[in-house]
Design an enzyme around this catalytic site. Structure first.
Site, PDB file in Angstrom:
ATOM      1  N   SER A  20       0.884  -1.266   0.042  1.00 22.30           N
ATOM      2  CA  SER A  20      -0.150   0.114  -0.005  1.00 22.30           C
ATOM      3  C   SER A  20       0.807   1.198  -0.097  1.00 22.30           C
ATOM      4  O   SER A  20       0.616   2.161  -0.659  1.00 22.30           O
ATOM      5  CB  SER A  20      -0.949  -0.023   1.307  1.00 22.30           C
ATOM      6  N   GLY A  91      -6.091  -3.870  -7.483  1.00 19.91           N
ATOM      7  CA  GLY A  91      -7.144  -2.856  -7.191  1.00 19.91           C
ATOM      8  C   GLY A  91      -6.885  -1.580  -6.476  1.00 19.91           C
ATOM      9  O   GLY A  91      -7.509  -0.505  -6.910  1.00 19.91           O
ATOM     10  N   GLN A 166      -9.127   2.035  -0.240  1.00 22.09           N
ATOM     11  CA  GLN A 166      -9.107   2.229  -1.871  1.00 22.09           C
ATOM     12  C   GLN A 166     -10.500   3.391  -1.899  1.00 22.09           C
ATOM     13  O   GLN A 166     -10.216   4.173  -2.561  1.00 22.09           O
ATOM     14  CB  GLN A 166      -9.108   1.321  -2.574  1.00 22.09           C
ATOM     15  N   ASP A 311      -6.488  -8.293   4.742  1.00 24.00           N
ATOM     16  CA  ASP A 311      -5.480  -9.247   3.661  1.00 24.00           C
ATOM     17  C   ASP A 311      -5.040 -10.391   4.690  1.00 24.00           C
ATOM     18  O   ASP A 311      -4.401 -11.421   3.896  1.00 24.00           O
ATOM     19  CB  ASP A 311      -4.613  -8.341   3.093  1.00 24.00           C
TER      20      ASP A 311
END
Ligand code: S3P
Length: 423
Positions: A20, A91, A166, A311
């Site tokens: 990230s 994504g 996101q 995750d």
């Protein structure tokens, strides 16, 4: 890839950089004035997709292994891309870039691989449209490919139905191009790397509870970014070290941002022996993690904890299958729209190994402690599923075979090499 049972995993590892944070460092570096140096950048396919998209918009990016130089062009310095922007499997690339593209003065198209084409984009199309963006799904199904006509945007206060970093980041990034302050409220706090790093680059982002707000037209300035080790990658070695007998693993310089570190809390709840050493709380917090074999017991994982370990749920499911007692995972319906349907895929493959597991609408129920055996595993091209089962293979009886094992390249190209270095 055949994985065999291991006795005593021992050694020290520096896991690759946080995925990230690596994405964001390239994006914000591209929109800043000057040259941003990124160290310990994750060289996984997802982050390389982000680099490729910004190169297509005229940003010069030099790469020397995990050292990256991004020659930024300022907030309005992107060029109209002549080709489709291909986000591959990522994504994060898609949803964050869509926020940036919505505020540009050009038209762009975003696409990705089959997995990404099946993932929901309506969740970003709704707030971006509310801000005045012209964003359309080619097949009118709320999925990629997307066509975005950039515009001057309106500021909004968006209440997101999902706790998603996101979505939050997409709206905040679009907010940089809006006509006033833009805010996002989410049901639970998701990872806050965008907020931390945008402020580090000179933006004005504030957070209160589960609401984050940004002021428009920031002057972003190039910075040095040292990317911490990815706790989502460390998770596989945490699990392997806890489950394989006589193990002791030291994981160096892992990011422990509280919005990401839910796995540490849950592991301790399950009876894990994990020590935090050399904690550093400047910027993104980090620590070395010392993990020793432990007897684990089942637990409940739910509510506000879910976004802090979303995750890591596949590998937590593996741990739960080897733990004594029952583990219940709920409020995690988001798992169904990740790189694969992670509820279905974990249930299918853990059952092949002999586990007592049941999928639910928003999670799983796992009755742990049954003897598990090797099997042929189909990770459905999902990197996190493949790595979770590699961990299972180090603990179960017999050998375990992972099909399409190289899908780990998305986030951890050297994963098997690092696993073997401990065996
Ligand atoms: C990410 C946010 C999470 C996570 C993904 C990376 C990010 O997705 O699952 O791997 O970098 O912002 P959601 O925002 O969809 O929850």
């Amino acid at each position: 890839m055949e994985i065999k049972k291991q006795q005593g995993l021992r050694g020290t590892l520096a896991v690759p950089g946080d995925k990230s944070i690596s994405h964001r460092a390239v994006m914000f570096g591209a929109l800043a004035d000057g040259t941003t140096r990124i160290s310990h950048f994750l060289e996984g396919a997802d982050c390389l997709s982000t680099i490729s998209c910004f190169r297509r918009m005229g940003i010069e990016i030099e790469r020397n292994g995990s050292e990256i130089l991004v020659h930024g062009n300022g907030l309005r310095g992107l060029n109209s891309p002549r080709e489709i922007l291909n986000a591959g499997n990522s994504g994060t690339t898609t949803r964050l870039i869509a926020g940036i593209l919505s505020g540009q003065k050009f038209i762009s198209e975003l696409d990705g691989d089959d997995s990404l084409r099946g993932r929901p984009m309506k969740r970003i199309m709704d707030p971006l449209s509310a801000m005045g963006a012209d964003i359309r799904s080619h097949r009118d199904n709320g999925c990629l490919p997307l066509r975005i006509v950039g515009r001057r945007l309106h500021a909004i206060h968006y209440t997101s139905p999902v706790a998603s970093a996101q979505v939050k980041s997409c709206v905040l990034l679009a907010g940089m191009y809006a006509d006033g302050p833009t805010s996002v409220t989410e049901p639970f706090l998701s990872r806050n790397h965008t907020e931390i790093m945008l402020n580090y680059f000179g933006a004005n982002v504030t957070s209160q509870g589960t609401t984050a707000s940004i002021l428009p037209e920031p002057e972003l300035r190039a910075r040095e970014v040292l990317v911490p080790g990815d706790i989502s990658s460390a998770a596989y070695f945490i699990a392997a070290g806890l489950l394989a007998p006589n193990s002791e693993i030291l994981l160096k310089n892992v990011g422990i941002n509280p919005t990401r570190a839910g796995i540490l809390k849950i592991c301790r709840q399950m009876g894990a022996d994990i020590e935090l050493l050399n904690e550093n709380h400047t910027g993104e917090p980090t620590a070395d993690l010392l993990v020793r074999s432990s007897s684990l017991r089942g637990t409940v994982i739910e509510g506000a904890e879910i976004p802090t370990l979303i995750d890591e749920i596949p590998v937590l499911a593996v741990m739960a299958a080897f733990a004594e007692g029952t583990t219940i995972i709920r409020d995690a319906g988001e798992l169904k729209v990740k790189e694969s349907d992670r509820i279905a895929v974990m249930v299918e493959n853990l059952k092949r190994m002999g586990a007592d597991i049941e999928g639910t609408e928003d999670g799983m129920i796992i009755h742990g402690g049954k003897p598990l055996h090797g099997a042929v595993i189909d990770p459905h091209l999902d990197h996190r599923v493949a790595m979770s089962f590699a961990v299972a293979g180090t603990v179960c009886e017999g050998s375990l075979d992972i099909q399409d094992w190289d899908c780990v390249n998305i986030s951890y190209p050297d994963f098997y090499k690092d696993l073997y270095s401990l065996g």
